[in-house]
Design a protein around this motif. Structure first.
Motif, mmCIF file in Angstrom:
data_model
loop_
_atom_site.group_PDB
_atom_site.id
_atom_site.type_symbol
_atom_site.label_atom_id
_atom_site.label_comp_id
_atom_site.label_asym_id
_atom_site.label_seq_id
_atom_site.Cartn_x
_atom_site.Cartn_y
_atom_site.Cartn_z
ATOM 1 N N SER A 106 2.822 10.795 7.000
ATOM 2 C CA SER A 106 3.613 10.103 5.991
ATOM 3 C C SER A 106 2.861 9.120 5.120
ATOM 4 O O SER A 106 3.313 8.796 4.033
ATOM 5 C CB SER A 106 4.757 9.325 6.648
ATOM 6 O OG SER A 106 5.688 10.198 7.173
ATOM 7 N N HIS A 154 8.253 12.827 4.450
ATOM 8 C CA HIS A 154 9.198 11.734 4.655
ATOM 9 C C HIS A 154 9.005 11.144 6.051
ATOM 10 O O HIS A 154 8.860 11.881 7.022
ATOM 11 C CB HIS A 154 10.625 12.265 4.496
ATOM 12 C CG HIS A 154 11.654 11.182 4.444
ATOM 13 N ND1 HIS A 154 12.124 10.542 5.580
ATOM 14 C CD2 HIS A 154 12.289 10.602 3.408
ATOM 15 C CE1 HIS A 154 13.004 9.630 5.222
ATOM 16 N NE2 HIS A 154 13.129 9.646 3.914
ATOM 17 N N ALA A 196 10.894 9.980 8.182
ATOM 18 C CA ALA A 196 11.838 10.371 9.229
ATOM 19 C C ALA A 196 11.325 11.589 9.993
ATOM 20 O O ALA A 196 11.670 11.797 11.156
ATOM 21 C CB ALA A 196 13.211 10.665 8.622
ATOM 22 N N PRO A 215 11.698 4.388 6.764
ATOM 23 C CA PRO A 215 13.020 4.981 6.521
ATOM 24 C C PRO A 215 14.082 3.904 6.422
ATOM 25 O O PRO A 215 13.921 2.822 6.956
ATOM 26 C CB PRO A 215 13.265 5.849 7.762
ATOM 27 C CG PRO A 215 11.976 5.935 8.461
ATOM 28 C CD PRO A 215 11.149 4.780 8.064
ATOM 29 N N LEU A 216 15.130 4.178 5.724
ATOM 30 C CA LEU A 216 16.255 3.251 5.606
ATOM 31 C C LEU A 216 15.901 1.992 4.811
ATOM 32 O O LEU A 216 16.681 1.050 4.787
ATOM 33 C CB LEU A 216 16.781 2.811 6.981
ATOM 34 C CG LEU A 216 17.309 3.902 7.911
ATOM 35 C CD1 LEU A 216 17.850 3.266 9.180
ATOM 36 C CD2 LEU A 216 18.396 4.712 7.227
#
Lengths: 286, 402, 302
Positions: free
Chosen positions: B101, B112, B114, B177-178
């Motif tokens: 990543s 990504h 995730a 992420p998020l």
């Protein structure tokens, strides 16, 4: 079921054997511990095995149960048929035999042969009933996936196992210890648990390794009674013991081992008075 | 301690009350201490003397270490496997995440973040099986050495195969992420940590209190016996090894989200032993204990750092310099010493840890449903509390005495 | 080229052998895996270093074959210090502990960390060397065999041979040696037949740690002295002992030799860089364990 014949290496027929050992051999370094042993254990019998120290009884047990790998020979276990008596009734006299030679202990056990250990194992961190429940075979919950995908089956299976454990403990008159830590039990109580747990496996044959070693007479009598009761229900036993009065009273036939070989197999009275047996005990190696 | 997840849902207050009354006195002490620390921290943050960002960072570290101890608990606590390659699996998770990543990754994949989680799981599984095959049949102390050595091999590969791993230079920067959530990246990391930890905790609790957990404990207590009962100990040990290793890789993934930099130097063998201390201190074989252990390790790290910043410590250093002994004392060596002494003390005085395992490993639904004699049996008494007085050792009249 | 590697291997093996013997003794007599053994080596190395000024002042400035005599004085100090530390640890940490072999293993890790921390606190994390000139190669060896051998190499190998021979003599011909071998074989039996096991255990620590200390000094002489030196070697030492067979001191020596050679011969293997020395030696151990799980000379673990 007495054979009444001395072992001369010739096969003596037993009508319905559950365990068959053929030409088993094992050496350690230069020492031959098991020397061409051939024997059979009749289903439904309490067969005893005696011999002076160093005769190779424990080695034989370890070979049969998979803890040692034999240099030569075979070990086979016969599963019981639908009528719980004889597999392959009539059609094929050789049906139902499983060759367990050289298999790892757990595979031998799964073929119906369960053994106990001379020194009972104290299971750290477990209660008596947990120790019992482990004995149950084919538990769905011993695989991880069903714990998530098939919980109801796991619950049903586990409930049955738990109830069965309690029932067996009750039969051995120690159900009041069910929730006690296994490490807090006395040696005698542990022996009872060991035997009860062997039954959880529902085996074809139970190998008892010196069940009354270091046990006082009252408990020994109790163990003898339990073995007899279980045997009356059809359980087969092969018992190693040093305690002569215990084994003579309980087992028939009795196999005598000496220096890794089968010396004699006969009923207790014959064994007791046989010259060769007496000499083996009094002779060089006792 | 009765463990009733469905009971909790129906009657939370009652369940909590039952849990407290069932708890051992020693455990209650620990829980109270934990509560006190939490309260102190909250107050400290509220009145502003402790920075909330600092606490948030600490919490992420707690989650990371707790994941590591939980993973080790599955291997050592459940199955009795001595694994000294903890940091290697952490490293595998961390490097997997970074390599796929990070914008600066030599592999230039730019996936990504995730994706890091499932990939770390796969990588962890593969390496665990690879390491497990030759080592799990060895006796326990051999396994210890083999795992230590294999960890070293992993570190060497990460260090030297620059074209894949960027070597000693390290890799920096990984999207989190998020992070699109309005609370910012740091909160996102904290959230991920909390979710990972919760998911792992619920997972291990389920597999622990089950026939699987029970048979693992049997293998740990006496492998020969387990085999004699028909259990494939090798397969079971492999399962525990893989699961534990995978959990450790997740810890590594969490770390890179937090630290945003990774190099082979982060794979200190010492960290493996920190996790071991954490687990033993928390309670070998206990799921809650593993979590506590993770928190305690962070406490020790921060504690030693705090200590070495105080005036008292400066005074100590000056004094030692005058006398001419231990003149190079600093945070790192102090921490090392503290951990070493702690290991010795815990094994000597409280080897079972702060929150030792108390529960029977019986599937909870079955325990509730089974019709067995005696009230207490149905509730599943803790091994620490004996149901009835057990007759004296040497006595044989078990059937007659009750 | 390979000849040079073999020479390096012999030197390195000497160090590993000295360390392995001590570890093997603890394994067979003390019955646990002592993870503090590597750091015991470091203790020996550092104390020898620290004592250098003092020893230099006392010992005449004589050289043996170009190598200063005082160094051997410092060596003895280092060995003694390691022995003392080990005995103190036995009384303070291990003896009061009523624990399983695994409990002792984990405790020894704590001990290892404590040793290392104290070394760090006392000497700092940096690298140091013995104030002995990095002497040049011995010319006649170079011309005769085509390999470079320094005075240091000779000292290491020769001293190791002396130490190992002394150990062998002690084990075979002295009462203590017999007691140690008896305990290694069967501790229960030894105790029952009247052997004062406490004494033997102290002897085990003294001898094992002293040899480890010597190994540490030689390692520092051969490479560098720093607090992490022992732990880095721990893996190889364990590999040596396991390879040779737990419970066999002579097996440990063989294993030490094998591992040391494997380590130094790695450059001879194509495609594998010297960074992987330790990895190769270690993988050799794993490979052999797969075939002979009890090691080369190992019987059943005592």
């Amino acid at each position: 079921m007495s054979t009444g014949h001395a072992y001369d290496g010739a096969d003596v027929e037993k009508p319905n054997p559950v365990l068959r050992v053929d030409g088993l051999r094992k050496s350690f370094g230069g020492l031959v511990a098991t020397d061409d042993v051939t024997l059979e254990v009749e289903r439904g019998s309490i067969t005893g095995m005696i011999g002076p120290n160093g005769a190779g009884k424990s080695t034989l047990f370890n070979l049969i149960s998979g803890f040692y790998e034999p240099d030569a020979g075979t070990v086979s276990v016969r599963e019981s048929g639908p009528d719980d008596d004889r597999a392959g009734d009539g059609d094929d006299p050789e049906a139902g035999w499983h060759d367990v030679t050289g298999m790892k202990p757990h595979r031998v056990a799964r073929n119906g042969l369960v053994r106990t250990f001379q020194t009972p194992r104290r299971l750290e961190g477990m209660t008596v009933r947990e120790a019992m429940m482990v004995g149950q075979t084919d538990q769905i919950g011993e695989s991880i996936l069903p714990l998530f995908t098939d919980r109801s089956a796991v619950t049903a299976n586990e409930t049955e196992t738990l109830e069965r454990a309690h029932d067996l403990l009750e039969r051995f008159e120690i159900d009041h210890l069910a929730s006690a830590p296994a490490t807090e039990l006395s040696g005698g109580q542990l022996k009872l648990v060991e035997m009860a747990r062997a039954l959880m496996v529902d085996p074809e044959i139970i190998l008892l390794d010196e069940p009354v070693a270091g046990v006082n007479p009252t408990l020994a009598r109790k163990l003898s009674r339990f073995i007899r009761e279980l045997n009356a229900d059809g359980q087969t036993f092969l018992i190693i013991e040093h305690d002569m009065s215990f084994i003579m009273d309980l087992a028939d036939p009795i196999i005598v081992l000496d220096q890794g070989r089968v010396l004699l197999e006969s009923d207790p009275e014959t064994v007791r008075t046989d010259e060769r047996v007496i000499e083996a005990y009094l002779g060089g190696n006792a | 301690m009765s463990d009733d997840s469905s009971g909790f849902r129906q009657d939370p207050v009652g369940a909590l009350r039952a849990w407290w009354t069932d708890a051992e006195r020693a455990d209650r002490l620990v829980y109270t201490a934990i509560a006190a620390v939490v309260v102190l921290l909250t107050v400290g943050v509220a009145i502003g003397s402790i920075g909330i960002r600092y606490v948030a960072g600490l919490l992420v570290l707690v989650a990371m270490y707790s994941l590591l101890t939980t993973g080790l608990n599955v291997q050592w606590g459940y199955a009795g496997l001595i694994n000294f390659s903890v940091i290697a699996f952490w490293g595998i998770g961390a490097y997997t995440a970074m390599l796929v990543s990070s914008a600066n990754s030599p592999l230039e994949l730019g996936w990504h973040p995730a994706a890091a989680i499932p990939l770390a799981i796969v990588a962890g599984t593969v390496v665990a099986v690879f390491i497990g095959i030759p080592t799990l049949r060895l006796r326990e102390d051999y396994l210890a050495i083999a795992s230590l050595g294999l960890a070293e091999v992993v570190r060497l590969i990460l260090l030297n195969e620059r074209q894949w791993t960027a070597g000693s230079q390290g890799i920096s920067g990984i999207p989190v992420p998020l992070s699109w959530l309005p609370f910012g990246t740091r909160t996102a990391v904290l959230l991920i940590g909390a979710v990972l930890l919760l998911a792992v905790y619920l997972f291990v609790r389920r597999i622990h209190r089950s026939p699987w957990g029970r048979v693992q404990r049997t293998v740990r207590a006496d492998e020969d016996l387990a085999e004699a009962l028909g259990k494939d100990s090798y397969r079971l040990k492999m399962q525990a090894f893989v699961i534990g290793s995978v959990v450790m890789t997740l810890s590594g993934v969490l770390y890179v989200f937090y630290a945003q930099f990774l190099g082979p130097a982060d794979l200190l063998p010492l960290e493996t032993f920190y996790v071991w201390v954490a687990l033993i201190l928390g309670g070998t074989g206990s799921d809650k204990g593993a979590l506590l252990g993770g928190a305690v390790i962070v406490l020790i790290r921060e504690g030693t750092r705090f200590l070495s910043g105080t005036a008292a410590f400066d005074l100590l250093q000056t004094g030692l310099e005058v006398v001419g002994i231990l003149t190079h004392i600093n945070t790192a060596s102090l921490r090392l010493f503290a951990v070493g002494v702690l290991i010795v003390l815990v094994i000597r005085y409280r080897p079972e840890g702060l929150l030792p395992p108390r529960e029977e490993l019986i599937w909870p639904d079955a325990k509730r449903r089974a019709e067995v004699s005696g009230d207490r049996s149905a509730h599943g008494d803790a091994p620490g509390a004996v149901a009835e007085p057990v007759p004296e050792t040497g006595s044989d009249d078990e059937g007659e005495e009750k | 080229m390979v000849a040079q590697l073999i020479v390096n291997g012999i030197v390195y093996s000497s160090i590993i052998v000295l360390a392995s013997i001590g570890l093997s003794l603890v394994y067979s007599i003390g019955n646990f895996a002592n993870f503090a053994h590597g750091d015991t080596m470091a203790v020996g190395a550092f104390v020898a270093l620290a004592s250098a000024p003092l020893v230099q002042a006392i010992v005449p400035g004589v050289t043996i074959a170009g190598f200063p005599l005082w160094f051997f004085g410092a060596l003895l100090v280092g060995m003694a210090a390691a022995a003392v530390v080990a005995v103190v640890t036995e009384y303070v940490v291990y003896r009061p502990l009523d624990s399983s072999a695994i409990g002792l293993l984990i405790t020894s890790i704590g001990v290892a960390l404590a040793y290392r921390a104290l070394l760090l606190m006392q000497f700092g994390p940096g690298q140091q060397s013995y104030p002995v000139s990095r002497g040049g190669r011995i010319p006649w060896v170079e011309s005769a065999l085509g390999v470079s051998v320094t005075a240091r190499d000779v000292v290491i190998v020769f001293s190791s041979i002396v130490l190992v021979a002394s150990l062998h003599a002690m084990l075979q011909y002295t009462t203590l040696g017999r007691k140690m071998r008896a305990m290694a074989d069967n501790a229960e039996l030894a105790r029952v037949s009247g052997i004062r096991t406490g004494e033997v255990i102290i002897a085990m620590w003294v001898i094992g740690a002293a040899l480890a200390g010597a190994g540490g000094v030689f390692l520092g002489l051969d490479t560098i002295i720093r607090p992490r030196m022992g732990f880095e070697l721990l893996l190889l030492i364990f590999a040596a002992v396991i390879l040779g067979g737990i419970g066999s001191v002579y097996g440990a020596m063989l294993g030490g030799f094998a591992i040391g050679m494997a380590h130094e011969l790695t450059p001879a293997i194509p495609f594998i860089g010297t960074e992987y020395n330790a990895a190769v030696a270690f993988l050799v151990m794993i490979a052999i364990l797969l075939v002979r799980p009890n090691g080369i000379l190992g019987g059943d673990a005592t």
